[in-house]
Design an enzyme around this catalytic site. Structure first.
Site, mmCIF file in Angstrom:
data_model
loop_
_atom_site.group_PDB
_atom_site.id
_atom_site.type_symbol
_atom_site.label_atom_id
_atom_site.label_comp_id
_atom_site.label_asym_id
_atom_site.label_seq_id
_atom_site.Cartn_x
_atom_site.Cartn_y
_atom_site.Cartn_z
ATOM 1 C CG HIS A 1 -37.977 51.835 -19.470
ATOM 2 N ND1 HIS A 1 -38.857 50.776 -19.385
ATOM 3 C CD2 HIS A 1 -36.884 51.461 -18.779
ATOM 4 C CE1 HIS A 1 -38.302 49.808 -18.661
ATOM 5 N NE2 HIS A 1 -37.103 50.204 -18.282
ATOM 6 N NE ARG B 1 -47.056 39.394 -27.566
ATOM 7 C CZ ARG B 1 -47.190 39.985 -26.369
ATOM 8 N NH1 ARG B 1 -47.701 41.189 -26.279
ATOM 9 N NH2 ARG B 1 -46.795 39.371 -25.286
ATOM 10 N NE ARG C 1 -50.896 43.077 -24.101
ATOM 11 C CZ ARG C 1 -50.842 41.876 -23.531
ATOM 12 N NH1 ARG C 1 -50.770 41.760 -22.225
ATOM 13 N NH2 ARG C 1 -50.836 40.791 -24.271
#
Ligand code: GAR
Length: 201
Positions: free
Chosen positions: A108, A64, A90
């Site tokens: 979201h 990451r 991600r």
């Protein structure tokens, strides 16, 4: 004029709404659409809208941290003042988030703090919730947390499937995100609760 970079992973319908909203007396303009997946359908849509695009394929980096170094390099080149995550799938590490905290929004598909993470619509139906919705929030290191800037609600219908509910929520995402982004770019942080739209399905 604020410069906004929009991060996507997929079809980019929210991204399109954000880009289209940033015209006229809007206090921001999109400077980059960046995807972590070269097959993201949103890349062609962004190009068609005349927005510069970039891809940083997370699968080509060992971890990451290395992915985020490349991400940050693309962002540095585009000089955004703020980031809008729009279906960006991600997880971002704490050091990256800290760098952008206070300047990074996410949408979201649930009424946070309910249902952080994945499969939000199936979980709302499974729980027997009477309503579902979406949330725009500032990004902090914890996943799907951070100050809530706005929400929009929809009814959950008795015959709903996750896909049907997702489509109903997505229509509200397309109303909510541009409205919140516009306020945020103008320096306004107070919460926006959109009134429900009657008879929307
Ligand atoms: C949207 O429903 C968004 O809320 C969700 O992915 C979809 C992307 O659609 N985001 C998340 O689940 C983030 N955890 P889009 O690519 O058409 O905008």
């Amino acid at each position: 004029m604020k410069r906004v970079a929009i991060l996507i992973s997929g079809g980019g319908s929210n991204m399109v709404r954000l880009v289209e909203s940033m015209t006229g007396d809007h206090p921001a303009r999109s400077c980059l659409v960046l995807a972590n997946d070269p097959t993201a359908g949103g890349l062609a849509k962004a190009a068609a809208l005349g927005v510069p695009t970039a891809t940083v394929d997370h699968r080509t980096y060992p971890d990451r941290a290395a992915f985020e170094v490349a991400l940050q390099a693309e962002l540095d080149a585009a000089r955004p003042d703020m980031l809008a995550l729009a279906g960006f799938m991600r997880i971002l590490t704490e050091p990256f988030v800290r760098q952008w905290q206070g300047r990074m929004l996410n949408i979201h598909p649930s009424l946070l703090p309910k249902y952080p993470g994945l499969h939000t619509h199936a979980r709302a139906i499974e729980a027997g919730d009477a309503e579902a919705g979406c949330t725009v929030h500032e990004v902090i290191p914890d996943i799907d947390a951070g100050p809530i800037l706005g929400q929009a609600r929809v009814p959950v219908r008795p015959d709903d499937t996750p896909d049907r509910l997702a489509a109903r929520v997505l229509a509200q995402e397309h109303r909510l995100y541009p409205a919140v982004l516009r306020r945020f770019a103008a320096g306004r942080r107070e919460r926006l609760d959109l009134p429900p739209v009657d008879a929307m399905d």
